[in-house]
Enzyme design. Structure first.
Site, PDB file in Angstrom:
ATOM      1  N   CYS A 157      -0.285 -19.064 -10.045  1.00 42.45           N
ATOM      2  CA  CYS A 157       1.077 -18.546  -9.868  1.00 42.45           C
ATOM      3  C   CYS A 157       1.957 -19.369  -8.929  1.00 42.45           C
ATOM      4  O   CYS A 157       3.107 -19.652  -9.286  1.00 42.45           O
ATOM      5  CB  CYS A 157       1.087 -17.089  -9.441  1.00 42.45           C
ATOM      6  N   ARG A 167     -12.650 -20.583  -7.625  1.00 47.42           N
ATOM      7  CA  ARG A 167     -12.814 -19.518  -6.646  1.00 47.42           C
ATOM      8  C   ARG A 167     -14.218 -19.606  -6.081  1.00 47.42           C
ATOM      9  O   ARG A 167     -15.164 -19.828  -6.820  1.00 47.42           O
ATOM     10  CB  ARG A 167     -12.584 -18.145  -7.298  1.00 47.42           C
ATOM     11  N   GLN A 219      -7.671 -19.985 -16.787  1.00 46.48           N
ATOM     12  CA  GLN A 219      -6.933 -18.787 -17.173  1.00 46.48           C
ATOM     13  C   GLN A 219      -5.903 -19.143 -18.236  1.00 46.48           C
ATOM     14  O   GLN A 219      -5.276 -20.195 -18.151  1.00 46.48           O
ATOM     15  CB  GLN A 219      -6.192 -18.225 -15.969  1.00 46.48           C
ATOM     16  N   ASP A 224      -2.884 -18.358 -18.515  1.00 45.73           N
ATOM     17  CA  ASP A 224      -2.065 -17.725 -17.494  1.00 45.73           C
ATOM     18  C   ASP A 224      -0.587 -17.857 -17.823  1.00 45.73           C
ATOM     19  O   ASP A 224      -0.145 -18.909 -18.257  1.00 45.73           O
ATOM     20  CB  ASP A 224      -2.344 -18.437 -16.170  1.00 45.73           C
ATOM     21  N   HIS A 267       3.445 -16.615 -16.425  1.00 49.65           N
ATOM     22  CA  HIS A 267       4.337 -15.907 -15.514  1.00 49.65           C
ATOM     23  C   HIS A 267       5.673 -15.758 -16.204  1.00 49.65           C
ATOM     24  O   HIS A 267       6.238 -16.735 -16.681  1.00 49.65           O
ATOM     25  CB  HIS A 267       4.446 -16.659 -14.184  1.00 49.65           C
ATOM     26  N   LYS A 288      -1.192  -3.149 -11.758  1.00 57.10           N
ATOM     27  CA  LYS A 288      -1.534  -3.891 -12.970  1.00 57.10           C
ATOM     28  C   LYS A 288      -2.066  -2.981 -14.060  1.00 57.10           C
ATOM     29  O   LYS A 288      -2.505  -1.863 -13.806  1.00 57.10           O
ATOM     30  CB  LYS A 288      -2.581  -4.952 -12.636  1.00 57.10           C
ATOM     31  N   HIS A 334       2.871 -11.265 -14.085  1.00 49.94           N
ATOM     32  CA  HIS A 334       1.718 -12.158 -14.238  1.00 49.94           C
ATOM     33  C   HIS A 334       0.929 -11.619 -15.402  1.00 49.94           C
ATOM     34  O   HIS A 334       0.729 -10.410 -15.478  1.00 49.94           O
ATOM     35  CB  HIS A 334       0.751 -12.081 -13.053  1.00 49.94           C
TER      36      HIS A 334
END
Length: 685
Positions: free
Chosen positions: A372, A401, A419, A421, A423, A503, A549
RNA sequence: GCCGCCUUAGCUCAGUCGGCCAGAGCGUCUCACUCGUAAUGAGAAGGUCGAGGGUUCGAUUCCCUCAGGCGGCUCCA
């Protein structure tokens, strides 16, 4: 693991218990079964509370009979079985102190404080003792303890039980509902009584209810031992936990064990090695996968299709680096909130003089745990207009991670993963529509990969959170509205949100009934302010965008692992690494198949011709084990007729299909991304 | 991170109660066989028994440390 379907789908029978008589008597009089898989084990009173069959109400009351083969019935059997386990443990290890022993999904556990951890041999011995106890038909007898002091006196030798009594008596704010030991209102002990003498053989602080006698535990098995922290906190001592499972019949137990065996056969770590998809070399490090060519093909096919869908849905593709200065993660809040989950910083660019004094301090760079902040930088790279919104940035972004050593688990929990991912920056009045569309997009895409069974969780503000409670409320409401418009079944998971956002998590149920959490949609409350994001609205004002997200697969690696298990390694043809294998009956037929392969390859189909010197039968076996969806055989007859013979991975076959029709059928099957496994009856040539 | 268990050939696994050249099946390679729907036959290669240290005349075997894996707990932005 899924709960097995209740044997009887009929509504639970109701009986009236007359004041002063027992529920058990009423059940017997009504002619309801007292043994077998549908034996009534407890009843549910009008308040919804489960009661022992020995329960005797003060006024006439209508209750619902709860059979062994229902979720509640199994829960009671399992809880009673946990007591039997505890009794067996204390017989065998008199110094063992009791923790708690609740039923859990598909089984039960009981925690014990013992000097030495249990061994697998101990489990066997304990199972044997448990069988004796069960055979002995001890009665579970409920007894109300008059006072806290009485309870403490009786439980003097059980320090953990004393603690529970203390919690219960001193502090009503602690939620003890999860702890089977203590119920609401009163403290009770369940005694196990010898059926002949009526003598107390064993007893445990417990709110109940229980099956009438140990004989009502028809089938059980101890499954494993593990350590567990007392009351779930790592600051507390570790107890030894024994897990087991118990069922209403041997058949149900066997079905459950078979399901476990099936899950083991489908384990993506095992299939990943067998099908040569990926590996985790020790030399690289725990939780860091390398993708082999065959896994790579599947992954690329998955990604390509996802990309295409995102393009169609007006996403814009971006790329960002894997490392960044620490400052960025200070702005985002990661370094303050989740440093423990990040790989340690890489200290860069420091300079020292000849004496070793720092001339230039340098700075720390970090591997990114999330994409992000990078996407925020892209939004910020120039002024933004309301005309650009909603702006949807998408990236297959690889993140790192630092997962604790004990939690790394194949592809589903790794330290480096990608991810899908995105946004989405939108104006506040676009939020609700965007979320609704997004939910439909998520479900649509996942469906295309062959997953069909979805539920959602709405996770709300956690204890540890940032931002204003009011904006949390607004965001939570928008998410809930989206769930309602999308018509997705959902439940609210209070306090389970991320620290920066509420979420929606989407769960899917796989082919053998296991639920997996996949997609996540979060309404961000922080980054707009933290990164000082603005757009210029139609009225000329500069305003903060809202940010959503979202990740659909969550992690591509994890999704890949889940799909592998869902399909038991037999991927749909459009994803299969090798889609077609040509198998000549003898060498002289290979040339014919090479021609067929050429036509298939021209359509972009992944095809091989097996010209190895194995016998044809062996080749069929090999490619069946490798789960190739289409095998095309050709011998003298086929060559002569300009045909091929289909063999599918389920063993069915269609012989003598003209080559052009065979090619067209395979192409059509793959192009429409059919998720079913091809089989003879699905084709008419 | 914590507790327990595990680590022998590419894979799955025997085995050594401390002692001559450590075994099997599958896979790999070579040769023969050319075959109609889930394993053709013969031969060969392949292991410092996870790494390091200790005990011992001698360690793959016993002890310690580390690494990796497995099952849980805790955690999961």
């Amino acid at each position: 693991m899924s709960e097995q379907r209740p044997a009887s789908a009929a509504p639970a029978p109701r009986v009236v218990v007359t004041a002063g008589t027992t529920a058990g008597a009423a059940v017997r009089e009504a002619g309801l079964p007292g043994k077998g898989p549908d034996a009534v084990v407890v009843v549910r009173d009008p308040n919804g509370q489960l009661r022992d069959l020995s329960w005797s109400p003060e006024a006439d009351v209508e209750v619902e009979a709860v059979a062994a083969d229902t979720d509640d019935g199994r829960g009671v059997i399992r809880h009673s079985c946990a007591h039997v386990l505890a009794q067996a443990v204390q017989q065998q290890f008199p110094d063992a102190k009791l923790g708690i022993g609740p039923p859990v999904k598909d089984g039960f556990y009981y925690d014990f404080d013992v000097d030495k951890p249990f061994t697998p041999e101990d489990l066997q011995a304990l199972e044997k003792r448990m069988k004796q106890i069960i055979k002995g038909a001890q009665r579970f007898s409920r007894r109300v303890v008059p006072s806290v002091d009485d309870a403490k006196k009786e439980l003097a030798a059980e320090p953990y039980k004393l603690e529970l009594v203390d919690i219960k008596s001193s502090d009503n704010t602690v939620d003890t509902s999860e702890v089977m030991e203590v119920g609401a209102g009163e403290l009770t002990i369940y005694d196990n009584l010898d059926p002949r003498s009526g003598e107390q053989v064993w007893g445990d602080l417990c709110r109940g209810p229980h099956v009438p006698t140990t004989k009502h535990i028809p089938a059980f098995k101890l499954t494993r031992v593990a350590a567990a922290y007392w009351r779930g906190s790592e600051h507390n001592p570790q107890l030894q936990r024994i897990y087991g499972t118990a069922w209403e019949s041997n058949e149900a137990l066997d079905r459950h064990l078979e399901l476990l065996a099936e899950a083991e056969r489908r384990d993506h770590r095992k299939l990943g090695a067998e099908l040569d998809l990926f590996s985790f070399p020790d030399e690289i490090g725990p939780g860091l996968a390398v993708w082999h060519p065959k896994g790579g093909i599947i992954r690329r096919a998955m990604e390509d299709y996802s990309r295409r869908r995102h393009e169609e849905a007006d996403y814009e593709f971006v790329y960002t680096p894997h490392v960044t200065k620490g400052q960025l993660f200070e702005t985002s809040g990661h370094l303050q909130w989740y440093k423990d989950g990040m790989y340690p910083g890489i200290h860069m660019d420091a300079e020292h003089d000849a004496e070793g004094n720092v001339r230039k301090p340098g700075q720390d760079y970090y591997l990114k745990p999330m994409n992000c902040p990078m996407h925020m930088m892209i939004f910020k790279s120039r002024g933004r207009s309301y005309r650009e919104l909603p702006l949807r940035l998408f990236e297959f972004g690889t993140v790192y991670r630092y997962e604790k050593s004990g939690v790394v688990h194949g592809l589903t929990r790794s330290r480096g993963f990608t991810q899908d991912d995105s946004h989405i920056f939108c104006a506040p009045d676009q939020l609700a529509d965007e979320l609704t569309n997004l939910l439909q997009f998520v479900v649509g895409l996942l469906t295309d990969y062959g997953l069909t069974d979805f539920t959602a969780d709405l996770s709300t503000r956690p204890e540890k959170f940032v931002g204003e409670p009011e904006s949390w409320t607004v965001a939570e409401a928008a998410l809930e509205q989206a769930l309602k418009s999308a018509g997705l079944p959902y439940k609210i998971d209070a306090g389970a949100g991320a620290f920066y956002a509420p979420k929606i998590d989407i769960h899917v149920t796989d082919a053998i009934g296991r639920a997996w959490q996949l997609s996540t949609l979060q309404v961000d409350l922080q980054f707009g302010d933290r990164f000082d994001l603005e757009f210029q609205d139609s009225d000329g004002e500069r305003k903060r965008p809202w940010i959503i997200h979202r990740a659909l697969f969550g992690s591509i690696e994890r999704f890949f692992g889940i799909l592998t298990e869902h399909y038991a390694g037999a991927f749909p043809a459009w994803l299969a690494p090798v889609q077609v294998v040509g198998i000549p009956i003898a060498d002289e037929h290979a040339e014919h198949l090479r021609g067929v392969a050429k036509s298939l390859r021209a359509k972009g189909i992944r095809v091989e011709v097996d010209t190895g010197d194995d016998r044809m039968q062996k080749k069929i076996r090999n490619h069946t084990t490798q789960k190739v969806p289409f095998m095309l055989l050709a011998g003298g007859k086929d060559v002569e007729a300009g045909a091929v013979s289909f063999r599918f991975r389920d063993g069915t076959q269609v012989n003598g299909v003209p080559v052009d029709r065979a090619v067209a059928a395979i192409d059509e099957w793959i192009t429409r991304r059919e998720n079913a496994s091809p089989s003879a009856d699905a084709f008419t040539f």
